[in-house]
Design an enzyme around this catalytic site. Sequence first.
Site, PDB file in Angstrom:
ATOM      1  N   GLY A   1     -20.289  16.577 -44.168  1.00 26.74           N
ATOM      2  CA  GLY A   1     -20.931  16.018 -44.069  1.00 26.74           C
ATOM      3  C   GLY A   1     -19.683  14.967 -44.146  1.00 26.74           C
TER       4      GLY A   1
ATOM      5  N   ASP B   1     -15.649   9.496 -38.850  1.00 30.03           N
ATOM      6  CA  ASP B   1     -14.994   9.867 -40.449  1.00 30.03           C
ATOM      7  C   ASP B   1     -13.183   9.042 -40.499  1.00 30.03           C
ATOM      8  OD1 ASP B   1     -17.731  10.375 -40.560  1.00 30.03           O
ATOM      9  OD2 ASP B   1     -17.497  12.137 -40.592  1.00 30.03           O
TER      10      ASP B   1
END
Length: 329
Positions: free
Chosen positions: A36, A247
């Site tokens: 995630g 990310d």
Amino acid sequence: MTVLTPNPAIDITYRVSRQRIGSTVRVLEVLRRAGGKGINVARVLRSLGIEVAAVQPLGGAAGEWIHTRLLAEGISAHSIPITEQTRSTVTVVDDVEHPTVLAEPGPHVPEEAWARLCERVRLTCHDGGILVISGSLPPGAAPTRISDLIAAGRGAGARVIVDVSGPALLAAAAAGADLLKPNAEEALQATGAQEVDAAIAQLLHAGARSIVLSQGRGGLLAVDSHGRRLHQGAVPDVTGNPTGAGDAATAGIAAAWARGAALPVALHWASLLGAAAVLRPSAGEIDLADLSSLAERLPTPPSTSPASSLPAPIPARPPQGPLAGPAAG
């Protein structure tokens, strides 16, 4: 630092010799990691020596596995239990095509769990700290859930970085997030704008305090509410698995904020870490050994001036830690 992942997953990476739709493809290598977008951010921050509180809803055996893996990696896991099973994502990579990502939608997160997530954010954040909210919302979640989480972090005195997409991105802007970090496609889709500049203007007008826009090989573009702009080029000629590079870039900005670096340095770190993530076989990881060689190829951030850069997010002091050397370049 607190990192919240609204829709975590077990990230499975299949490496194959060549992707082929409609054919049986032999998998050469399988990697499984807690994942995630937010968890990817937390893992990179931990690699840099920054203590992270990872907050996420988790359910079923998959959720238990993710919680255990986070603890094993030295990440403080603050998991809110839910009934439904946590999802998986599958990324298929080769050395020819762009990776194919198969993302399950994820479980329903009930009202009570959202309240507990907000409370956990309030408890793990602190005055002058940083909250990162990163990743998709689970099915059925209203975009205003992002607003609630931002309010929880702000209530504890933290500055908030948000990397989400769709209506949640608009909600984060309206909630006055300190920094939004979409990529160009996400900004265009969320706003319905035809050009990047128009999308940025719409998000700033909605209430976002600043934006860092990822443009892939075009680098990073930062714009604040006064329209001041700063561009950071990407590391040239980096090939590999781009899944999770954004990310890592978000982690670079958060790390710079935590260490008091001015925004040109924050963008430099973001670009450097994004490139380092591309070199790794799975999302959400970097190898510190790659940073020095990448830094030698990364364009130096431009000098700060009122016309061409943004103010430092917090009062500047000399950066410390693993990135201090490369960032100074």
